[in-house]
Write an enzyme that holds these catalytic residues in place. Structure first.
Site, PDB file in Angstrom:
ATOM      1  N   THR A  44       0.851  -1.196   0.000  1.00  0.00           N
ATOM      2  CA  THR A  44       0.000   0.000   0.000  1.00  0.00           C
ATOM      3  C   THR A  44       0.884   1.242   0.000  1.00  0.00           C
ATOM      4  O   THR A  44       2.027   1.187  -0.443  1.00  0.00           O
ATOM      5  CB  THR A  44      -0.951  -0.021   1.208  1.00  0.00           C
ATOM      6  OG1 THR A  44      -0.166  -0.157   2.400  1.00  0.00           O
ATOM      7  CG2 THR A  44      -1.950  -1.177   1.111  1.00  0.00           C
ATOM      8  N   VAL A  46       0.868   4.510   2.578  1.00  0.00           N
ATOM      9  CA  VAL A  46       1.395   5.082   3.816  1.00  0.00           C
ATOM     10  C   VAL A  46       2.168   4.017   4.602  1.00  0.00           C
ATOM     11  O   VAL A  46       3.205   4.297   5.203  1.00  0.00           O
ATOM     12  CB  VAL A  46       0.265   5.686   4.684  1.00  0.00           C
ATOM     13  CG1 VAL A  46       0.802   6.180   6.023  1.00  0.00           C
ATOM     14  CG2 VAL A  46      -0.426   6.824   3.936  1.00  0.00           C
ATOM     15  N   CYS A  47       1.692   2.783   4.557  1.00  0.00           N
ATOM     16  CA  CYS A  47       2.282   1.695   5.350  1.00  0.00           C
ATOM     17  C   CYS A  47       3.792   1.543   5.140  1.00  0.00           C
ATOM     18  O   CYS A  47       4.543   1.484   6.117  1.00  0.00           O
ATOM     19  CB  CYS A  47       1.567   0.379   5.086  1.00  0.00           C
ATOM     20  SG  CYS A  47      -0.200   0.419   5.477  1.00  0.00           S
ATOM     21  N   PRO A  48       4.288   1.478   3.890  1.00  0.00           N
ATOM     22  CA  PRO A  48       5.734   1.306   3.749  1.00  0.00           C
ATOM     23  C   PRO A  48       6.538   2.497   4.266  1.00  0.00           C
ATOM     24  O   PRO A  48       7.663   2.317   4.736  1.00  0.00           O
ATOM     25  CB  PRO A  48       5.936   1.099   2.248  1.00  0.00           C
ATOM     26  CG  PRO A  48       4.700   1.589   1.599  1.00  0.00           C
ATOM     27  CD  PRO A  48       3.599   1.437   2.608  1.00  0.00           C
ATOM     28  N   LEU A  51       6.721   1.773   8.069  1.00  0.00           N
ATOM     29  CA  LEU A  51       7.565   0.617   8.366  1.00  0.00           C
ATOM     30  C   LEU A  51       9.029   0.918   8.048  1.00  0.00           C
ATOM     31  O   LEU A  51       9.932   0.491   8.771  1.00  0.00           O
ATOM     32  CB  LEU A  51       7.079  -0.607   7.591  1.00  0.00           C
ATOM     33  CG  LEU A  51       5.685  -1.099   7.989  1.00  0.00           C
ATOM     34  CD1 LEU A  51       5.200  -2.187   7.039  1.00  0.00           C
ATOM     35  CD2 LEU A  51       5.646  -1.581   9.424  1.00  0.00           C
TER      36      LEU A  51
END
Length: 187
Positions: A44, A46-48, A51
């Site tokens: 996706t 924003v997720c990376p 992380l």
């Protein structure tokens, strides 16, 4: 109901960690500080970024004796595929837990059942397995690893200094407060 000051519930899951699939449970978490970092999905937007920010700061968390657990409702196989195809995710050294049966997402009350996805939830857990801090944000709002580090340091300070509390914007080495009758109305 707030999860603050509650013990994490039992779980058993598989994670992708350092090129291997590993089994994890609540017993593996106890005895050290932990951060459970829930995010909606692999591959996706924003997720990376979140992380990757955690990966860039992972050594600082490790110096504090904190393990990070990235968690989404994807499988551990999907975590491996993402790790193998993304330069950002490839630098992650902490476990990425697969939660396709939603056990952890339900335990930490971040599951969006109608979508099968977890909300962005961050949980600081002490060595006894007790939740000390909770942050849940809407899907479009990314989190900051430096702010999370500050919160972990504050939680660790308070745990090791009974009778003291950390005021707003507290940073390691700054003054704390000792709540007392004499302090009431003086702040």
């Amino acid at each position: 109901m707030s999860l603050i000051n509650t013990e994490i519930k039992p779980f058993s899951a598989t994670a992708y960690h350092n090129g291997k699939f590993v089994d994890l449970s609540d017993a593996d978490v106890k005895g050290k500080w932990a951060v459970f970092f829930f995010y909606p999905a692999d591959f996706t937007f924003v997720c990376p970024t979140e992380l990757g920010d955690l990966a860039d700061n992972y050594a600082e968390f490790q110096k504090l004796g904190v393990e990070i657990y990235g968690v989404s409702t994807d499988t551990h196989f999907t975590h491996k595929a993402w790790h193998d195809t993304s330069d950002t995710i490839r630098k992650i050294q902490y476990p990425l837990i697969g939660d396709p049966l939603w056990t952890l997402s339900k335990n930490f009350e971040v599951l969006r059942e109608n979508q099968g996805l977890a909300n962005r939830g961050t949980f600081i857990v002490d060595p006894s397995g007790i939740v000390q801090a909770v942050e849940v944000t809407a899907e479009g709002i990314g989190r900051d690893a430096q702010e999370l580090l500050r919160k972990v340091k504050a939680a660790q300070y308070v745990a090791s200094h009974p009778g003291e509390v950390c005021p707003a914007k507290w940073k390691e080495g700054e003054a704390t407060l000792a709540p007392s009758l004499d302090l009431v109305g003086k702040i």
